[in-house]
Design a protein around this motif. Structure first.
Motif, PDB file in Angstrom:
ATOM      1  N   MET A   1       0.828  -1.169   0.000  1.00  0.00           N
ATOM      2  CA  MET A   1       0.000   0.000   0.000  1.00  0.00           C
ATOM      3  C   MET A   1       0.879   1.240   0.000  1.00  0.00           C
ATOM      4  SD  MET A   1      -2.819   1.280   2.782  1.00  0.00           S
ATOM      5  CE  MET A   1      -4.232   0.466   2.111  1.00  0.00           C
ATOM      6  N   LYS A   2       0.543   2.192  -0.820  1.00  0.00           N
ATOM      7  CA  LYS A   2       1.311   3.425  -0.933  1.00  0.00           C
ATOM      8  C   LYS A   2       1.048   4.320   0.269  1.00  0.00           C
ATOM      9  CE  LYS A   2       2.196   7.202  -4.101  1.00  0.00           C
ATOM     10  NZ  LYS A   2       1.879   7.823  -5.359  1.00  0.00           N
ATOM     11  N   LYS A   3       2.114   4.927   0.791  1.00  0.00           N
ATOM     12  CA  LYS A   3       2.009   5.829   1.934  1.00  0.00           C
ATOM     13  C   LYS A   3       1.264   7.091   1.519  1.00  0.00           C
ATOM     14  CE  LYS A   3       4.775   8.240   5.340  1.00  0.00           C
ATOM     15  NZ  LYS A   3       6.115   8.592   5.780  1.00  0.00           N
ATOM     16  N   LYS A   4       0.356   7.544   2.380  1.00  0.00           N
ATOM     17  CA  LYS A   4      -0.425   8.752   2.106  1.00  0.00           C
ATOM     18  C   LYS A   4       0.437   9.994   2.344  1.00  0.00           C
ATOM     19  CE  LYS A   4      -4.804   6.835   2.285  1.00  0.00           C
ATOM     20  NZ  LYS A   4      -5.993   7.117   1.630  1.00  0.00           N
ATOM     21  N   ALA A   5      -0.028  11.115   1.812  1.00  0.00           N
ATOM     22  CA  ALA A   5       0.682  12.383   1.957  1.00  0.00           C
ATOM     23  C   ALA A   5       0.763  12.775   3.436  1.00  0.00           C
ATOM     24  CB  ALA A   5      -0.027  13.471   1.173  1.00  0.00           C
ATOM     25  N   THR A   6       1.830  13.423   3.800  1.00  0.00           N
ATOM     26  CA  THR A   6       2.026  13.918   5.157  1.00  0.00           C
ATOM     27  C   THR A   6       1.088  15.090   5.415  1.00  0.00           C
ATOM     28  OG1 THR A   6       4.354  13.253   5.069  1.00  0.00           O
ATOM     29  CG2 THR A   6       3.749  14.872   6.744  1.00  0.00           C
ATOM     30  N   ILE A   7       0.513  15.139   6.634  1.00  0.00           N
ATOM     31  CA  ILE A   7      -0.339  16.261   7.014  1.00  0.00           C
ATOM     32  C   ILE A   7       0.297  16.999   8.181  1.00  0.00           C
ATOM     33  CG2 ILE A   7      -2.452  15.122   6.233  1.00  0.00           C
ATOM     34  CD1 ILE A   7      -3.105  14.614   9.230  1.00  0.00           C
ATOM     35  N   ALA A   8      -0.123  18.223   8.373  1.00  0.00           N
ATOM     36  CA  ALA A   8       0.365  19.012   9.500  1.00  0.00           C
ATOM     37  C   ALA A   8      -0.352  18.572  10.773  1.00  0.00           C
ATOM     38  CB  ALA A   8       0.101  20.491   9.247  1.00  0.00           C
ATOM     39  N   TYR A   9       0.297  18.741  11.909  1.00  0.00           N
ATOM     40  CA  TYR A   9      -0.322  18.374  13.180  1.00  0.00           C
ATOM     41  C   TYR A   9      -1.617  19.148  13.396  1.00  0.00           C
ATOM     42  CZ  TYR A   9      -0.901  17.020  18.008  1.00  0.00           C
ATOM     43  OH  TYR A   9      -1.410  16.508  19.169  1.00  0.00           O
ATOM     44  N   THR A  10      -1.677  20.369  12.904  1.00  0.00           N
ATOM     45  CA  THR A  10      -2.903  21.161  13.049  1.00  0.00           C
ATOM     46  C   THR A  10      -4.070  20.506  12.305  1.00  0.00           C
ATOM     47  OG1 THR A  10      -2.173  22.574  11.227  1.00  0.00           O
ATOM     48  CG2 THR A  10      -1.754  23.377  13.463  1.00  0.00           C
ATOM     49  N   ASP A  11      -3.779  19.780  11.213  1.00  0.00           N
ATOM     50  CA  ASP A  11      -4.836  19.044  10.510  1.00  0.00           C
ATOM     51  C   ASP A  11      -5.348  17.900  11.393  1.00  0.00           C
ATOM     52  OD1 ASP A  11      -4.738  20.594   8.162  1.00  0.00           O
ATOM     53  OD2 ASP A  11      -3.111  19.369   7.365  1.00  0.00           O
ATOM     54  N   PHE A  12      -4.452  17.181  12.024  1.00  0.00           N
ATOM     55  CA  PHE A  12      -4.834  16.089  12.917  1.00  0.00           C
ATOM     56  C   PHE A  12      -5.678  16.603  14.080  1.00  0.00           C
ATOM     57  CE2 PHE A  12      -3.874  13.653  16.809  1.00  0.00           C
ATOM     58  CZ  PHE A  12      -4.484  12.457  16.462  1.00  0.00           C
ATOM     59  N   GLU A  13      -5.332  17.772  14.601  1.00  0.00           N
ATOM     60  CA  GLU A  13      -6.064  18.339  15.735  1.00  0.00           C
ATOM     61  C   GLU A  13      -7.521  18.652  15.394  1.00  0.00           C
ATOM     62  OE1 GLU A  13      -3.065  20.688  18.619  1.00  0.00           O
ATOM     63  OE2 GLU A  13      -3.337  21.598  16.643  1.00  0.00           O
ATOM     64  N   LYS A  14      -7.848  18.783  14.128  1.00  0.00           N
ATOM     65  CA  LYS A  14      -9.226  19.063  13.713  1.00  0.00           C
ATOM     66  C   LYS A  14     -10.123  17.844  13.882  1.00  0.00           C
ATOM     67  CE  LYS A  14      -7.773  22.396  10.214  1.00  0.00           C
ATOM     68  NZ  LYS A  14      -7.665  22.647   8.767  1.00  0.00           N
ATOM     69  N   ILE A  15      -9.538  16.652  13.928  1.00  0.00           N
ATOM     70  CA  ILE A  15     -10.310  15.420  14.074  1.00  0.00           C
ATOM     71  C   ILE A  15     -10.617  15.222  15.555  1.00  0.00           C
ATOM     72  CG2 ILE A  15     -10.369  12.931  13.691  1.00  0.00           C
ATOM     73  CD1 ILE A  15      -8.180  13.402  11.534  1.00  0.00           C
ATOM     74  N   ASP A  16     -11.897  15.125  15.880  1.00  0.00           N
ATOM     75  CA  ASP A  16     -12.315  14.961  17.273  1.00  0.00           C
ATOM     76  C   ASP A  16     -12.547  13.475  17.549  1.00  0.00           C
ATOM     77  OD1 ASP A  16     -13.119  15.425  19.854  1.00  0.00           O
ATOM     78  OD2 ASP A  16     -14.893  16.610  19.329  1.00  0.00           O
ATOM     79  N   LEU A  17     -11.530  12.829  18.092  1.00  0.00           N
ATOM     80  CA  LEU A  17     -11.567  11.409  18.439  1.00  0.00           C
ATOM     81  C   LEU A  17     -11.964  11.280  19.902  1.00  0.00           C
ATOM     82  CD1 LEU A  17      -8.168  10.330  16.847  1.00  0.00           C
ATOM     83  CD2 LEU A  17     -10.434   9.841  15.949  1.00  0.00           C
ATOM     84  N   ARG A  18     -12.975  10.444  20.174  1.00  0.00           N
ATOM     85  CA  ARG A  18     -13.460  10.299  21.548  1.00  0.00           C
ATOM     86  C   ARG A  18     -13.690   8.836  21.897  1.00  0.00           C
ATOM     87  NH1 ARG A  18     -14.732  15.345  24.274  1.00  0.00           N
ATOM     88  NH2 ARG A  18     -14.236  16.910  22.694  1.00  0.00           N
ATOM     89  N   ALA A  19     -13.603   8.551  23.182  1.00  0.00           N
ATOM     90  CA  ALA A  19     -13.953   7.234  23.714  1.00  0.00           C
ATOM     91  C   ALA A  19     -15.449   7.226  24.000  1.00  0.00           C
ATOM     92  CB  ALA A  19     -13.180   6.963  25.000  1.00  0.00           C
ATOM     93  N   GLY A  20     -16.093   6.122  23.675  1.00  0.00           N
ATOM     94  CA  GLY A  20     -17.518   5.984  23.951  1.00  0.00           C
ATOM     95  C   GLY A  20     -17.870   4.540  24.233  1.00  0.00           C
ATOM     96  N   THR A  21     -19.018   4.340  24.874  1.00  0.00           N
ATOM     97  CA  THR A  21     -19.493   2.993  25.200  1.00  0.00           C
ATOM     98  C   THR A  21     -20.742   2.683  24.393  1.00  0.00           C
ATOM     99  OG1 THR A  21     -18.613   3.144  27.451  1.00  0.00           O
ATOM    100  CG2 THR A  21     -20.326   1.502  27.058  1.00  0.00           C
ATOM    101  N   ILE A  22     -20.734   1.541  23.727  1.00  0.00           N
ATOM    102  CA  ILE A  22     -21.892   1.105  22.946  1.00  0.00           C
ATOM    103  C   ILE A  22     -22.984   0.680  23.935  1.00  0.00           C
ATOM    104  CG2 ILE A  22     -22.759  -0.580  21.282  1.00  0.00           C
ATOM    105  CD1 ILE A  22     -19.847  -0.732  20.189  1.00  0.00           C
ATOM    106  N   ILE A  23     -24.136   1.354  23.866  1.00  0.00           N
ATOM    107  CA  ILE A  23     -25.208   1.070  24.817  1.00  0.00           C
ATOM    108  C   ILE A  23     -26.413   0.383  24.160  1.00  0.00           C
ATOM    109  CG2 ILE A  23     -24.529   2.887  26.418  1.00  0.00           C
ATOM    110  CD1 ILE A  23     -26.864   4.572  25.226  1.00  0.00           C
ATOM    111  N   GLN A  24     -26.446   0.360  22.834  1.00  0.00           N
ATOM    112  CA  GLN A  24     -27.537  -0.326  22.132  1.00  0.00           C
ATOM    113  C   GLN A  24     -27.018  -0.799  20.779  1.00  0.00           C
ATOM    114  OE1 GLN A  24     -31.133   2.006  21.929  1.00  0.00           O
ATOM    115  NE2 GLN A  24     -32.049   0.696  20.395  1.00  0.00           N
ATOM    116  N   VAL A  25     -27.382  -2.030  20.404  1.00  0.00           N
ATOM    117  CA  VAL A  25     -26.988  -2.616  19.126  1.00  0.00           C
ATOM    118  C   VAL A  25     -28.232  -3.205  18.475  1.00  0.00           C
ATOM    119  CG1 VAL A  25     -25.492  -4.260  17.950  1.00  0.00           C
ATOM    120  CG2 VAL A  25     -24.742  -3.260  20.118  1.00  0.00           C
ATOM    121  N   ASN A  26     -28.529  -2.757  17.262  1.00  0.00           N
ATOM    122  CA  ASN A  26     -29.689  -3.265  16.525  1.00  0.00           C
ATOM    123  C   ASN A  26     -29.244  -3.783  15.167  1.00  0.00           C
ATOM    124  OD1 ASN A  26     -31.554  -2.354  18.534  1.00  0.00           O
ATOM    125  ND2 ASN A  26     -31.346  -0.302  17.707  1.00  0.00           N
TER     126      ASN A  26
END
Length: 115
Positions: A1-26
């Motif tokens: 697989m080809k390596k993707k283009a490098t991004i700035a850390y400020t670009d990464f900071e725009k992604i809001d990654l959070r921990a969550g608990t699955i409480i319902q599955v349908n």
């Protein structure tokens, strides 16, 4: 697989990654590909968000219930049939196109930011 283009850390900071608990599955029989409809608790600040996830090959509904996952919570909502997906679970796609979810080594508070 080809390596993707490098991004700035400020670009990464725009992604809001959070921990969550699955409480319902349908089941999601209307989906084009086998999927579940998930309700995920991201704590008081974010609340409960819904997601459609094509993870039926590897995970049962019982296994997923009360599991902590990592998700992107600031993508635009996506209409999938009659279901509105509000976040994106993170995982790795295996050789057989089955998704292995990203998980946390220890339990943390729902909504905790991942950085």
């Amino acid at each position: 697989m080809k390596k993707k283009a490098t991004i700035a850390y400020t670009d990464f900071e725009k992604i809001d990654l959070r921990a969550g608990t699955i409480i319902q599955v349908n089941d999601f029989p209307e989906a084009k590909n086998p999927a579940y409809q998930l309700h995920i608790d991201f704590g008081a600040e974010i609340g409960i968000l819904k997601s459609s996830a094509q993870i039926t090959k590897r995970y049962s509904k019982e296994y997923l219930l009360n599991r902590q996952i990592v998700a992107v919570v600031n993508f635009p909502k996506k209409q999938i049939g009659k279901f509105m997906s509000e976040c994106l679970l993170l995982g790795s796609t295996g050789e057989n196109n089955d998704v292995v979810l990203l998980s946390l080594e220890q339990e943390v508070s729902n909504g905790l930011r991942i950085s």
